[in-house]
Write a protein that holds these residues in place. Structure first.
Motif, PDB file in Angstrom:
ATOM      1  N   PRO A   1     -37.881 -13.414  -3.710  1.00 45.32           N
ATOM      2  CA  PRO A   1     -39.527 -12.887  -3.586  1.00 45.32           C
ATOM      3  C   PRO A   1     -39.935 -11.695  -4.238  1.00 45.32           C
TER       4      PRO A   1
ATOM      5  N   GLY B   1     -33.413 -12.930   0.686  1.00 47.81           N
ATOM      6  CA  GLY B   1     -34.133 -13.283   1.850  1.00 47.81           C
ATOM      7  C   GLY B   1     -33.648 -12.406   3.138  1.00 47.81           C
TER       8      GLY B   1
ATOM      9  N   ASN C   1     -44.222 -15.503   6.063  1.00 47.79           N
ATOM     10  CA  ASN C   1     -43.657 -14.924   5.017  1.00 47.79           C
ATOM     11  C   ASN C   1     -42.775 -13.761   5.377  1.00 47.79           C
ATOM     12  N   ILE C   2     -42.195 -12.955   4.550  1.00 48.38           N
ATOM     13  CA  ILE C   2     -41.226 -11.995   4.681  1.00 48.38           C
ATOM     14  C   ILE C   2     -41.672 -11.081   5.756  1.00 48.38           C
TER      15      ILE C   2
ATOM     16  N   ALA D   1     -39.931 -16.401   2.062  1.00 46.05           N
ATOM     17  CA  ALA D   1     -38.532 -16.405   1.773  1.00 46.05           C
ATOM     18  C   ALA D   1     -37.624 -17.329   2.619  1.00 46.05           C
ATOM     19  N   ARG D   2     -36.462 -17.583   2.278  1.00 46.56           N
ATOM     20  CA  ARG D   2     -35.698 -18.287   3.028  1.00 46.56           C
ATOM     21  C   ARG D   2     -34.285 -17.850   3.478  1.00 46.56           C
ATOM     22  N   PRO D   3     -34.251 -17.045   4.383  1.00 51.20           N
ATOM     23  CA  PRO D   3     -32.912 -16.276   4.711  1.00 51.20           C
ATOM     24  C   PRO D   3     -31.857 -17.500   4.950  1.00 51.20           C
TER      25      PRO D   3
ATOM     26  N   ALA E   1     -40.508 -17.580   8.300  1.00 50.77           N
ATOM     27  CA  ALA E   1     -40.197 -16.847   6.957  1.00 50.77           C
ATOM     28  C   ALA E   1     -41.054 -17.617   5.802  1.00 50.77           C
TER      29      ALA E   1
END
Ligand SMILES: Nc1ncnc2c1ncn2[C@@H]1O[C@H](COP(=O)(O)OP(=O)(O)OP(=O)(O)O)[C@@H](O)[C@H]1O
Ligand SMILES: [Mg+2]
Lengths: 253, 297
Positions: free
Chosen positions: B233, B73, B146-147, B240-242, B226
């Motif tokens: 992904p 992410g 999202n991303i 995503a989950r950075p 995000a």
């Protein structure tokens, strides 16, 4: 002046904003002749030179009136492509201004932007230009080193080689020797002698001896005006006007 | 008389030494603390499983501590935001420095610099309320958080910095270099691409580093836009989950000095290493392009 006229300026006026830097300049440059422009600092020599390859276009608040003809065509006509003019009228400045690239790339640059793609042709042109500018012997083993590592005089000859590589028809030189030692100056003067076989050269200089040595015709400017123009021999030995005489004999006040 | 001046001078030296030492020591202690609180997780899970494990279920029983989706992410969001912000920032800089009229430059430049001061929470809010519904409707995807959205918002955080500093570098390329190029019959575009940009590349790379370093560890924006899904992904329109988002979101609920708590600190270590590597690479690139002579910044 028996040779065909390469460049002609007719009643040229140039303004920086409201300030009139050039006043009604009419002057003719014959093919394969060297013309020297002399005059005290600030009289407009550089400005005039920069009109001839349209470098003054870059100055937003400036304005030009009158005509400048190259082979009889007005280079300021709306239909004219300024890029073509600049590759026909080359320029060398007072202060050497090499690109922060290699020696080879500095000279190849002009060829590349003018559409030369053939590598071997570029290489041979680079060599030829360096030889003509009397620099080849000093740099042939370090063509791919940075041009910024050259001495001031070498950089100046590199800039001349760079201008020659694109084979202009007219070469404008603005005090090309002011940063050079006597030996490098002599080399460049010899070069000018050779170059005039192929080019029309216009050179600005503050050095009277140099003007006398290299030029066929000399034009004396003062405060934005063209005061006197004549064959160099005549102008230096029998100037018509007192102003000219005072300037060339150094009694200028 | 000379003696008191010498003493003063020496006093100043000691004073500055102490200040410098204090700030470095504090930063060093924070790093030590980070490692002390993060390393114990590796008693529960191996380094390999932690980094490459694809499941992040820290609260289920038994828990899974694989942060691979989090790393991916972070990496994807960073790369994508760079892919947007670098061309955008540098091209705007070229426009301002080389093409725009003086008046336009004088007006736009301060505005761009002002945009650099936008708080990240505001940008996150914008992404959440305006961009996300827009993406969702236009692209017909399950969520606009999202991303892609996060990268876009992060890019907007970097663009002002990249633009402003690159502009300074491009503007300071000496006029006589540009004139030399034009005098050889190059067009304005050729001059920009082949002379002006290479001559200012060192300043531009500094601009990119500074701009991106604002985005790379950024927490608030990725937390807000995000999407938060801890999965690897499949496309840039997946949530995503950075890493920073994961840490910020879970720290409050993780029991003190429990495995989850340790795992979050270990994620912090990975993030730290990630940013560290970015800085080294950036430093290296900037150094490589640093030129001698008047064209360098
Ligand atoms: N970019 C500019 N903007 C405004 N005025 C200018 C500009 N360039 C030159 N001038 C003015 O125009 C006049 C002519 O300048 P120019 O540079 O042509 O003189 P010059 O004869 O080449 O002098 P020098 O021998 O010192 O090089 C000077 O008064 C100068 O101040
Ligand atoms: Mg001058």
């Amino acid at each position: 002046m028996e040779r065909p006229l390469k460049m002609v300026s007719n009643h040229l006026h140039f303004y920086y904003g409201d300030f009139e830097a050039l006043h009604d300049i009419s002057l003719e440059f014959s093919e394969n002749k060297v013309t020297a422009l002399i005059g005290p600092s600030g009289c407009g020599k550089s400005t005039y030179l920069r009109c001839m390859n349209r470098m003054n276009d870059l100055i937003a608040y400036s304005r030009m009136e009158g005509e400048l003809l190259l082979d009889g065509e007005d280079i300021y006509a709306p239909s004219v492509d300024v890029v073509t003019i600049r590759s026909r009228v080359g320029m060398v400045l007072q202060k050497p201004n090499p690109f922060p690239k290699s020696i080879f790339e500095n000279i190849a640059y002009g060829l590349k932007v003018n559409g030369v793609k053939d590598k071997s042709k570029i290489a041979s042109k680079v060599e030829k230009s360096l030889i003509r500018a009397a620099l080849w012997g000093e740099v042939k083993d370090r063509l791919h080193d940075s041009a910024l590592g050259l001495s001031g005089g070498q950089q100046q000859r590199l800039c001349i080689a760079r201008a020659l590589a694109v084979e202009p028809e007219v070469l404008l030189m603005d005090e090309p020797c002011s940063a050079l030692d006597p030996i490098a100056t002599q080399k460049i003067e010899e070069l000018i002698h050779q170059l005039k076989i192929t080019y029309t050269i216009i050179i600005v200089t503050h050095n009277m001896q140099q003007a006398a040595r290299v030029s066929d015709i000399t034009a004396f400017f003062y405060m934005g005006k063209l005061i006197e123009v004549n064959y160099t021999n005549t102008l230096f030995t029998r100037p018509k006007l007192k102003q000219t005489e005072d300037y060339i004999t150094g009694r200028f006040g | 008389m000379a003696n008191t001046r010498q003493i003063k001078d020496r006093g100043m030296n000691v004073f500055f030494f102490c200040i410098a030492t204090a700030s470095i020591t504090i930063l060093f202690m924070i790093s030590v603390f980070l490692f002390m609180e993060g390393l114990p997780i590796f008693k529960v899970v191996s380094v390999k499983d932690f980094i490459f494990g694809s499941y992040w279920y820290p609260t289920s029983d038994p828990p899974d501590f694989g942060i691979f989706p989090l790393i991916i992410g972070s990496v994807v969001v960073t790369i994508l935001s760079a892919a947007v912000s670098i061309p955008l920032g540098v091209m705007s800089a070229v426009y301002l420095a080389e093409i725009a009229r003086v008046k336009i430059r004088e007006i736009v430049k301060p505005i761009v610099e002002l945009l650099a001061a936008l708080p990240s929470v505001v940008i996150g809010f914008f992404g959440m309320v305006i961009v996300a519904p827009f993406l969702q409707n236009v692209l017909d995807i399950p969520t606009g958080l999202n991303i892609f959205n996060a990268s876009l918002m992060l890019a907007f955080m970097s663009v002002p910095t990249i633009c402003s500093i690159s502009e300074d570098a491009i503007y300071s390329v000496p006029t006589n270099l540009k004139e030399a190029s034009l005098a050889l019959g190059a067009t304005h575009l050729e001059t920009i691409v082949r002379v002006v940009l290479p001559a200012s590349i060192s300043g531009i790379s500094t601009a990119i580093i500074l701009g991106m370093s604002r985005a790379i560890g950024e927490t608030m924006v990725v937390l807000m836009v995000a999407g938060g899904a801890a999965m690897v992904p499949a496309s840039i329109f997946d949530p995503a989950r950075p890493m920073p988002a994961s840490i910020a979101a879970e720290m409050a609920e993780a029991p003190f000095r429990g495995d989850h708590y340790y795992a979050l600190f270990a994620t912090g270590i990975v993030l730290f290493v990630f940013v560290f590597i970015f800085n080294i690479i950036a430093e290296h690139i900037a150094h490589k392009y640093r030129q001698v002579g008047e064209a360098s910044l």
